[in-house]
Design a protein around this motif. Structure first.
Motif, PDB file in Angstrom:
ATOM      1  N   ASP A   1       0.867  -1.182   0.000  1.00 13.52           N
ATOM      2  CA  ASP A   1       0.000   0.000   0.000  1.00 13.52           C
ATOM      3  C   ASP A   1       0.901   1.228   0.000  1.00 13.52           C
ATOM      4  OD1 ASP A   1      -1.853   1.980   0.400  1.00 13.52           O
ATOM      5  OD2 ASP A   1      -2.544   1.247   2.337  1.00 13.52           O
TER       6      ASP A   1
ATOM      7  N   LYS B   1       0.102   4.292   0.483  1.00 11.57           N
ATOM      8  CA  LYS B   1      -0.345   5.374   1.343  1.00 11.57           C
ATOM      9  C   LYS B   1       0.660   5.552   2.473  1.00 11.57           C
ATOM     10  CE  LYS B   1      -4.028   6.913   4.322  1.00 11.57           C
ATOM     11  NZ  LYS B   1      -5.172   6.502   5.129  1.00 11.57           N
ATOM     12  N   ILE B   2       1.200   6.758   2.583  1.00 12.41           N
ATOM     13  CA  ILE B   2       2.180   7.064   3.624  1.00 12.41           C
ATOM     14  C   ILE B   2       1.514   7.973   4.641  1.00 12.41           C
ATOM     15  CG2 ILE B   2       4.381   8.178   4.147  1.00 12.41           C
ATOM     16  CD1 ILE B   2       5.307   7.429   1.321  1.00 12.41           C
ATOM     17  N   THR B   3       1.606   7.589   5.915  1.00 15.24           N
ATOM     18  CA  THR B   3       1.081   8.442   6.976  1.00 15.24           C
ATOM     19  C   THR B   3       2.233   9.229   7.588  1.00 15.24           C
ATOM     20  OG1 THR B   3       1.283   6.695   8.635  1.00 15.24           O
ATOM     21  CG2 THR B   3      -0.838   6.907   7.512  1.00 15.24           C
ATOM     22  N   PHE B   4       1.900  10.424   8.046  1.00 13.01           N
ATOM     23  CA  PHE B   4       2.879  11.336   8.643  1.00 13.01           C
ATOM     24  C   PHE B   4       2.414  11.657  10.053  1.00 13.01           C
ATOM     25  CE2 PHE B   4       3.866  15.724   9.786  1.00 13.01           C
ATOM     26  CZ  PHE B   4       5.238  15.763   9.606  1.00 13.01           C
ATOM     27  N   THR B   5       3.295  11.504  11.014  1.00 18.23           N
ATOM     28  CA  THR B   5       3.008  11.912  12.389  1.00 18.23           C
ATOM     29  C   THR B   5       4.181  12.727  12.901  1.00 18.23           C
ATOM     30  OG1 THR B   5       3.870   9.834  13.260  1.00 18.23           O
ATOM     31  CG2 THR B   5       1.493   9.962  12.934  1.00 18.23           C
TER      32      THR B   5
ATOM     33  N   PHE C   1       7.280   8.862   9.073  1.00 18.37           N
ATOM     34  CA  PHE C   1       6.525   8.473   7.894  1.00 18.37           C
ATOM     35  C   PHE C   1       6.363   6.957   7.964  1.00 18.37           C
ATOM     36  CE2 PHE C   1       9.085  12.197   6.891  1.00 18.37           C
ATOM     37  CZ  PHE C   1       8.182  13.038   6.265  1.00 18.37           C
ATOM     38  N   GLU C   2       5.142   6.469   7.726  1.00 16.64           N
ATOM     39  CA  GLU C   2       4.898   5.030   7.766  1.00 16.64           C
ATOM     40  C   GLU C   2       4.014   4.603   6.605  1.00 16.64           C
ATOM     41  OE1 GLU C   2       4.828   3.587  12.350  1.00 16.64           O
ATOM     42  OE2 GLU C   2       3.015   4.610  11.644  1.00 16.64           O
ATOM     43  N   ARG C   3       4.223   3.366   6.179  1.00 23.34           N
ATOM     44  CA  ARG C   3       3.345   2.756   5.184  1.00 23.34           C
ATOM     45  C   ARG C   3       3.371   1.247   5.408  1.00 23.34           C
ATOM     46  NH1 ARG C   3       7.252   3.745   0.003  1.00 23.34           N
ATOM     47  NH2 ARG C   3       8.850   2.240   0.586  1.00 23.34           N
ATOM     48  N   GLN C   4       2.354   0.586   4.906  1.00 19.14           N
ATOM     49  CA  GLN C   4       2.303  -0.870   5.017  1.00 19.14           C
ATOM     50  C   GLN C   4       3.092  -1.475   3.873  1.00 19.14           C
ATOM     51  OE1 GLN C   4       0.946  -2.726   7.579  1.00 19.14           O
ATOM     52  NE2 GLN C   4       2.050  -4.353   6.529  1.00 19.14           N
TER      53      GLN C   4
ATOM     54  N   LYS D   1       5.080  -3.056   8.528  1.00 19.44           N
ATOM     55  CA  LYS D   1       5.104  -1.605   8.356  1.00 19.44           C
ATOM     56  C   LYS D   1       6.518  -1.154   8.027  1.00 19.44           C
ATOM     57  CE  LYS D   1       1.220   0.165  10.793  1.00 19.44           C
ATOM     58  NZ  LYS D   1       0.479   1.151  10.107  1.00 19.44           N
TER      59      LYS D   1
END
Length: 88
Positions: free
Chosen positions: A3, A5-9, A26-29, A34
Motif C-alpha cells: 500500500d 499510502k504514507i502516513t505522517f506523524t 513516515f509510515e506505510r504498510q 510496516k
C-alpha cells in the motif's frame, strides 16, 4: 504490492542534543510489515528507516525542508496544548 499510502506523524517540541526539535515519522504498510522513516526538524534529516529506498528518503527529506515552517508551527501548537493540561 504494498500500500503506497504514507502516513505522517509528528511530536510537539522536544529537546534533542540540548536543542529544540520535532520528531517526524513516515509510515506505510509494506508486503510483510510496516515500513518507516523517522527524522528530525529543523535538521530535516531521516535518521532511522526500514523499507524506504535512498531516493524515497531524499524525497521525504525534501518534504521536511519544504514543510519545516508548518511542522514547527504545529509542534508549538501541540506543546502549548499539552502545557494547558499540565503535561511537561
Amino acid at each position: 504490492m504494498p500500500d503506497e499510502k504514507i502516513t505522517f506523524t509528528q511530536t510537539g517540541v522536544i529537546r534533542r542534543n540540548n536543542k529544540n526539535a520535532v520528531c517526524v515519522r513516515f509510515e506505510r504498510q509494506g508486503n510483510a510489515a510496516k515500513e518507516f522513516a523517522e527524522g528530525f526538524v529543523p535538521e530535516c534529516k531521516i535518521v532511522k528507516s526500514n523499507g524506504f529506498t535512498k531516493e524515497e528518503i531524499e524525497k521525504l527529506e525534501a518534504y521536511m525542508l519544504e514543510e519545516k515552517p508548518a511542522i514547527i508551527e504545529k509542534a508549538k501548537e501541540m506543546s502549548n496544548f499539552l502545557k494547558m493540561w499540565g503535561n511537561k
